[in-house]
Design a protein around this motif. Structure first.
Motif, PDB file in Angstrom:
ATOM      1  N   GLY A 146      21.746  38.375  87.596  1.00 26.48           N
ATOM      2  CA  GLY A 146      22.429  37.050  87.155  1.00 26.48           C
ATOM      3  C   GLY A 146      22.886  37.267  85.716  1.00 26.48           C
ATOM      4  O   GLY A 146      22.695  38.216  85.191  1.00 26.48           O
ATOM      5  N   SER A 147      23.164  36.047  85.137  1.00 22.79           N
ATOM      6  CA  SER A 147      23.841  35.927  84.001  1.00 22.79           C
ATOM      7  C   SER A 147      23.637  34.675  83.409  1.00 22.79           C
ATOM      8  O   SER A 147      23.899  33.558  84.004  1.00 22.79           O
ATOM      9  CB  SER A 147      25.279  36.460  83.800  1.00 22.79           C
ATOM     10  OG  SER A 147      25.785  35.917  82.619  1.00 22.79           O
ATOM     11  N   ALA A 148      22.951  34.496  82.125  1.00 27.74           N
ATOM     12  CA  ALA A 148      22.725  33.289  81.574  1.00 27.74           C
ATOM     13  C   ALA A 148      23.940  32.471  81.050  1.00 27.74           C
ATOM     14  O   ALA A 148      24.020  31.314  81.003  1.00 27.74           O
ATOM     15  CB  ALA A 148      21.578  33.162  80.550  1.00 27.74           C
ATOM     16  N   GLU A 149      24.957  33.516  80.781  1.00 32.03           N
ATOM     17  CA  GLU A 149      26.235  32.851  80.307  1.00 32.03           C
ATOM     18  C   GLU A 149      27.382  32.455  81.311  1.00 32.03           C
ATOM     19  O   GLU A 149      28.234  31.551  81.003  1.00 32.03           O
ATOM     20  CB  GLU A 149      26.880  33.897  79.542  1.00 32.03           C
ATOM     21  CG  GLU A 149      25.936  34.343  78.426  1.00 32.03           C
ATOM     22  CD  GLU A 149      26.482  35.766  77.696  1.00 32.03           C
ATOM     23  OE1 GLU A 149      27.392  36.143  77.901  1.00 32.03           O
ATOM     24  OE2 GLU A 149      25.622  35.989  76.672  1.00 32.03           O
ATOM     25  N   ALA A 150      27.150  32.813  82.440  1.00 34.95           N
ATOM     26  CA  ALA A 150      28.300  32.570  83.654  1.00 34.95           C
ATOM     27  C   ALA A 150      28.110  31.441  84.338  1.00 34.95           C
ATOM     28  O   ALA A 150      26.948  31.161  84.876  1.00 34.95           O
ATOM     29  CB  ALA A 150      28.105  33.720  84.493  1.00 34.95           C
ATOM     30  N   SER A 151      29.165  30.551  84.463  1.00 32.67           N
ATOM     31  CA  SER A 151      29.029  29.433  85.068  1.00 32.67           C
ATOM     32  C   SER A 151      29.757  29.488  86.441  1.00 32.67           C
ATOM     33  O   SER A 151      30.851  29.086  87.053  1.00 32.67           O
ATOM     34  CB  SER A 151      30.042  28.243  84.311  1.00 32.67           C
ATOM     35  OG  SER A 151      29.693  27.906  83.231  1.00 32.67           O
ATOM     36  N   CYS A 152      28.599  30.032  87.088  1.00 35.43           N
ATOM     37  CA  CYS A 152      29.093  30.347  88.701  1.00 35.43           C
ATOM     38  C   CYS A 152      27.640  30.343  89.492  1.00 35.43           C
ATOM     39  O   CYS A 152      26.694  30.535  89.087  1.00 35.43           O
ATOM     40  CB  CYS A 152      29.611  31.541  88.727  1.00 35.43           C
ATOM     41  SG  CYS A 152      29.132  33.153  88.312  1.00 35.43           S
ATOM     42  N   ASP A 153      27.944  30.428  90.700  1.00 31.14           N
ATOM     43  CA  ASP A 153      26.739  30.403  91.722  1.00 31.14           C
ATOM     44  C   ASP A 153      25.906  31.920  91.524  1.00 31.14           C
ATOM     45  O   ASP A 153      26.647  32.951  91.482  1.00 31.14           O
ATOM     46  CB  ASP A 153      27.225  30.232  93.002  1.00 31.14           C
ATOM     47  CG  ASP A 153      27.526  29.030  93.460  1.00 31.14           C
ATOM     48  OD1 ASP A 153      27.217  27.810  92.844  1.00 31.14           O
ATOM     49  OD2 ASP A 153      28.794  28.598  94.040  1.00 31.14           O
ATOM     50  N   GLN A 154      24.615  31.860  91.620  1.00 37.10           N
ATOM     51  CA  GLN A 154      23.874  32.989  91.297  1.00 37.10           C
ATOM     52  C   GLN A 154      22.652  32.999  92.357  1.00 37.10           C
ATOM     53  O   GLN A 154      22.186  32.005  92.653  1.00 37.10           O
ATOM     54  CB  GLN A 154      23.397  33.215  90.085  1.00 37.10           C
ATOM     55  CG  GLN A 154      24.378  33.116  88.982  1.00 37.10           C
ATOM     56  CD  GLN A 154      24.048  33.179  87.456  1.00 37.10           C
ATOM     57  OE1 GLN A 154      23.030  33.992  87.257  1.00 37.10           O
ATOM     58  NE2 GLN A 154      24.543  32.430  86.617  1.00 37.10           N
ATOM     59  N   VAL A 155      22.499  34.344  93.053  1.00 36.52           N
ATOM     60  CA  VAL A 155      21.342  34.297  93.727  1.00 36.52           C
ATOM     61  C   VAL A 155      20.611  35.655  93.276  1.00 36.52           C
ATOM     62  O   VAL A 155      21.178  36.774  93.365  1.00 36.52           O
ATOM     63  CB  VAL A 155      21.650  34.741  95.243  1.00 36.52           C
ATOM     64  CG1 VAL A 155      20.440  35.059  96.316  1.00 36.52           C
ATOM     65  CG2 VAL A 155      22.524  33.770  95.815  1.00 36.52           C
ATOM     66  N   THR A 156      19.190  35.424  92.841  1.00 37.07           N
ATOM     67  CA  THR A 156      18.502  36.423  92.461  1.00 37.07           C
ATOM     68  C   THR A 156      16.986  36.536  92.784  1.00 37.07           C
ATOM     69  O   THR A 156      16.723  35.601  93.165  1.00 37.07           O
ATOM     70  CB  THR A 156      18.450  36.513  90.654  1.00 37.07           C
ATOM     71  OG1 THR A 156      17.579  35.315  90.444  1.00 37.07           O
ATOM     72  CG2 THR A 156      19.803  36.466  90.328  1.00 37.07           C
ATOM     73  N   SER A 157      16.181  37.444  92.577  1.00 37.85           N
ATOM     74  CA  SER A 157      14.801  37.544  92.821  1.00 37.85           C
ATOM     75  C   SER A 157      14.188  36.705  91.586  1.00 37.85           C
ATOM     76  O   SER A 157      14.926  36.777  90.399  1.00 37.85           O
ATOM     77  CB  SER A 157      14.456  38.984  92.664  1.00 37.85           C
ATOM     78  OG  SER A 157      12.892  38.989  92.763  1.00 37.85           O
ATOM     79  N   ASN A 158      12.964  36.134  91.677  1.00 40.99           N
ATOM     80  CA  ASN A 158      12.267  35.707  90.503  1.00 40.99           C
ATOM     81  C   ASN A 158      11.835  36.978  89.815  1.00 40.99           C
ATOM     82  O   ASN A 158      10.703  37.314  89.889  1.00 40.99           O
ATOM     83  CB  ASN A 158      11.138  34.681  91.029  1.00 40.99           C
ATOM     84  CG  ASN A 158      10.688  34.079  89.707  1.00 40.99           C
ATOM     85  OD1 ASN A 158      10.809  34.456  88.673  1.00 40.99           O
ATOM     86  ND2 ASN A 158      10.325  32.630  90.002  1.00 40.99           N
ATOM     87  N   ASN A 159      12.567  37.549  88.889  1.00 42.61           N
ATOM     88  CA  ASN A 159      12.356  38.957  88.500  1.00 42.61           C
ATOM     89  C   ASN A 159      11.063  38.657  87.297  1.00 42.61           C
ATOM     90  O   ASN A 159      10.181  39.540  87.251  1.00 42.61           O
ATOM     91  CB  ASN A 159      13.556  39.304  87.872  1.00 42.61           C
ATOM     92  CG  ASN A 159      14.603  39.845  88.452  1.00 42.61           C
ATOM     93  OD1 ASN A 159      14.343  40.612  89.633  1.00 42.61           O
ATOM     94  ND2 ASN A 159      15.565  39.148  88.576  1.00 42.61           N
ATOM     95  N   PHE A 160      11.091  37.534  86.591  1.00 42.78           N
ATOM     96  CA  PHE A 160      10.289  37.410  85.564  1.00 42.78           C
ATOM     97  C   PHE A 160       8.695  37.361  86.316  1.00 42.78           C
ATOM     98  O   PHE A 160       7.631  37.980  85.864  1.00 42.78           O
ATOM     99  CB  PHE A 160      10.392  35.862  84.961  1.00 42.78           C
ATOM    100  CG  PHE A 160       9.353  35.788  83.495  1.00 42.78           C
ATOM    101  CD1 PHE A 160       9.947  36.154  82.387  1.00 42.78           C
ATOM    102  CD2 PHE A 160       8.323  35.212  83.971  1.00 42.78           C
ATOM    103  CE1 PHE A 160       8.705  35.903  81.291  1.00 42.78           C
ATOM    104  CE2 PHE A 160       7.378  34.965  82.733  1.00 42.78           C
ATOM    105  CZ  PHE A 160       7.603  35.422  81.566  1.00 42.78           C
ATOM    106  N   GLU A 161       8.519  36.501  87.483  1.00 46.74           N
ATOM    107  CA  GLU A 161       7.271  36.231  88.065  1.00 46.74           C
ATOM    108  C   GLU A 161       6.826  37.466  88.691  1.00 46.74           C
ATOM    109  O   GLU A 161       5.597  37.748  88.785  1.00 46.74           O
ATOM    110  CB  GLU A 161       7.223  35.183  88.975  1.00 46.74           C
ATOM    111  CG  GLU A 161       5.900  34.641  89.449  1.00 46.74           C
ATOM    112  CD  GLU A 161       4.821  34.398  88.603  1.00 46.74           C
ATOM    113  OE1 GLU A 161       3.693  35.081  88.949  1.00 46.74           O
ATOM    114  OE2 GLU A 161       4.886  34.296  87.469  1.00 46.74           O
ATOM    115  N   GLY A 162       7.586  38.420  89.315  1.00 47.82           N
ATOM    116  CA  GLY A 162       7.404  39.339  90.072  1.00 47.82           C
ATOM    117  C   GLY A 162       6.839  40.508  89.261  1.00 47.82           C
ATOM    118  O   GLY A 162       5.917  41.044  89.746  1.00 47.82           O
TER     119      GLY A 162
END
Length: 335
Positions: A146-162
């Motif tokens: 993902g990207s914190a800067e991009a204004s678009c739909d995103q699908v990611t894993s919950n990387n922090f918690e994993g």
């Protein structure tokens, strides 16, 4: 000889306009004539010219997919997952490797209307290509990274918690001196996984010294070289968390080259759970991503965006799951 719509009209005994209406799904055709046209198509082996249809309807039924580091086993698996989902909804896929100029090619395809949308699986923060694609109004979804800067739909894993879960697990089985093999900081996945691992240990009162943190570049060679550096320290780690499986494989191989046994002398945890992680030569403990489900959601969001540009932007995060195999054990030496 190529069969044309004129031939279909002659066989079905209808006008060419009627054939066109059937091909385009126009409801203003009697059931009798529609059946006759479909029967004629079947009898003659007619296949519509997808390109010509796309030009008429301003649709190509083609989705662009941009990846990076195709030698990383995660990306072929991601492409297979995306491909299956696109096939399910009658969409074709065209692939570009951003390491070989693929982002520019993807942008050209967007400008020329050769694709209906783009899925980026490996975008970097501040990507000019992504920004330009969005400026042009292209339907875009980010998958995996993902990207914190991009204004678009995103699908990611919950990387922090994993990653935090991996930290807690290593602590629970007795490790107190743990290394971290990270990735390029321009990659949101690397940052989130590094931050999650460090946060998980800080919560346990177990901070990671800077000397035990390395950038393995998401690669096998990076993992191999970095683990050798850590093992050469006067007080090496008893365990290491790698932000992807590819660098974890390198860490395992590097430890074995140094004469260490994994896991009795060094525990290794990865992230992704690619198919190679279950191979007998590795049997890697890792955090698994829900790749099929994530790919399905990415395609769903892209189709929604293609049909409704003003739809609210979504960022869907899928929980990871720690898969414990044979590369982790309690430390042989107590610290």
């Amino acid at each position: 000889m190529n069969v044309t719509s004129v031939d279909i009209a002659r066989v079905a005994k209808v006008s060419q306009a009627t054939v066109s209406r059937v091909l385009n799904g126009n409801p203003n055709v009697s059931e009798e004539k529609r059946v006759a046209v479909l029967a004629a198509m079947e009898a003659t082996g007619y296949r519509p010219n997808a390109l010509a249809q796309g030009l008429r309807m301003r649709k190509t039924s083609t989705i662009g997919v941009v990846v990076a580091g195709i030698t990383n086993p995660f990306y072929p698996e991601a492409l297979e997952a995306v491909g299956k989902q696109l096939e399910r909804v009658d969409q074709r896929m065209v692939l570009w490797d951003s390491d070989r100029g693929g982002e520019d090619a993807a942008l050209d395809a967007v400008r020329q209307g050769l694709v209906d949308g783009v899925i980026f699986t490996s975008v970097s923060e501040g990507s000019g290509t992504l920004d330009e694609a969005l400026r042009l109004g292209a339907p875009v979804v980010l998958l995996n990274r993902g990207s914190a800067e991009a204004s678009c739909d995103q699908v990611t894993s919950n990387n922090f918690e994993g990653a935090a879960e991996a930290a807690r697990y290593l602590y629970q089985i007795g490790h107190r001196r743990m290394g971290l093999l990270g990735g390029p900081l321009v990659a949101r996945t690397a940052r989130d996984r590094m931050d999650g691992f460090l946060h998980g240990l800080r919560e346990l009162g177990q901070p990671v010294p800077d000397e035990l943190v390395r950038d393995a570049l998401f690669t096998h060679e990076g993992g191999r070289m970095c683990i050798r550096e850590l093992l050469d320290l006067p007080d090496p780690p008893t365990a290491v968390f790698c932000v992807n499986d590819f660098s974890a494989f390198g860490a395992i191989d590097g430890a074995r080259e140094a004469g260490l046994d994994v896991p009795s002398q060094l525990s290794v945890v990865g992230y992704d759970n690619v198919a190679m992680a279950a191979w007998r030569s590795y049997q890697l403990t890792t955090v698994s991503q829900q790749l099929d489900a994530m790919a399905g959601r990415a395609v769903e969001l892209l189709l929604r965006r293609m049909g409704r540009q003003e739809a609210p932007i979504r960022h869907d995060r899928f929980a990871g799951a720690l898969v414990i195999r044979n590369t982790t054990a309690a430390p042989a030496r107590q610290i």
